[in-house]
Design an enzyme around this catalytic site. Sequence first.
Site, PDB file in Angstrom:
ATOM      1  N   CYS A 182       0.817  -1.226   0.000  1.00 43.87           N
ATOM      2  CA  CYS A 182       0.000   0.000   0.000  1.00 43.87           C
ATOM      3  C   CYS A 182       0.847   1.271   0.000  1.00 43.87           C
ATOM      4  CB  CYS A 182      -0.949   0.003   1.199  1.00 43.87           C
ATOM      5  SG  CYS A 182      -2.145  -1.351   1.173  1.00 43.87           S
TER       6      CYS A 182
ATOM      7  N   HIS B  83      -3.226   7.549   1.706  1.00 43.11           N
ATOM      8  CA  HIS B  83      -3.622   6.201   1.296  1.00 43.11           C
ATOM      9  C   HIS B  83      -5.019   5.946   1.841  1.00 43.11           C
ATOM     10  CE1 HIS B  83      -3.932   1.999   0.703  1.00 43.11           C
ATOM     11  NE2 HIS B  83      -3.680   1.667   1.958  1.00 43.11           N
TER      12      HIS B  83
ATOM     13  N   ASN C  75     -10.000   0.126  -0.350  1.00 50.92           N
ATOM     14  CA  ASN C  75      -8.538   0.177  -0.316  1.00 50.92           C
ATOM     15  C   ASN C  75      -8.003  -0.417  -1.614  1.00 50.92           C
ATOM     16  OD1 ASN C  75      -5.798  -0.223   0.139  1.00 50.92           O
ATOM     17  ND2 ASN C  75      -6.052  -0.977   2.231  1.00 50.92           N
TER      18      ASN C  75
END
Length: 324
Positions: free
Chosen positions: A114, A251, A281
Amino acid sequence: MKIRSVVRGVGHYLPARVVENGEFEATLDTSDEWIRARTGIERRHFAAEGETTSQLAIKAAQAALEDAGIPADRIDAIVVATSTPDFTFPSVATMVQAGLGSTHGFAYDVQAVCAGFVYALANANGLIVSGQAERVLVIGAETFSRIMDWTDRGTCVLFGDGAGALVLEAAEGSGTNSDRGVLSTDLHSDGRYRELLYVDGGVSTTGVAGHLRMQGNAVFKHAVQKLAETAHTALDKIGMSGEDVDWIVPHQANLRIISATAERMQVPMERVVLTVQDHGNTSAASIPLALSVGKQRGQIKTGDLLVTEAIGGGLAWGSVVLRW
């Protein structure tokens, strides 16, 4: 004078299939209300059967190049952040290069889960300021739906697929924090925390892709602390603070993490670009997706000071401060 990496264009691509939270109610002990309350996620996009990470990346790249008004054959380097490549090799980046019809320059992938886009952006900035490239296409692209355990309600409802891209170009700046472009970067990792977030498969272990495994509560605690710290460090490097920031573009993992990080940075949520509710996500794709959507919405404007920050498996984390 100082060479800066200035954003010339941005774009994104999302697969056509939209999956609302309610779809999970048929197979899991969960609900739309449960998912929204704990994550802020309302829906996400899943790639179609046969739709690959490189295909998403190519479409995002084409959108960014069009936005920049720069043809693909003028790009010197392509850096793709992904943890879900089409193949073990070749890299997604070389497949993007071929898909764009470019035979110029070089291309490679970066893998920091990520945090991948922050790592890729810092990497691309290094190529530009060192003189190795004048224009770099930086892409985050993922198909995390391919590595979900659909029986694990703690993870499979969190992730989505998508891609985002930036075109960076070398430009002369004054060397002050009023310059456009990347102003500072800050990267970290700590491999001792591997068990908190990992995939239980791979080439030299099981021979298959495996499924994502996560200790959610532990990741949350690390995320809030480490994201605020790295953002402060990156701002400190250029003598700035949260008060100077126009937009945090984080993020997009979890609304509670985003809110807690913004609070620690003393930046109100009105100055945070949020897309987690619509995309879930998307790992390395989430920051470039949010940058592209933020520009489309009219939130991000030329001259705005942005902080991007992310944490992912590794653990790996970091931040980039840039002026749009």
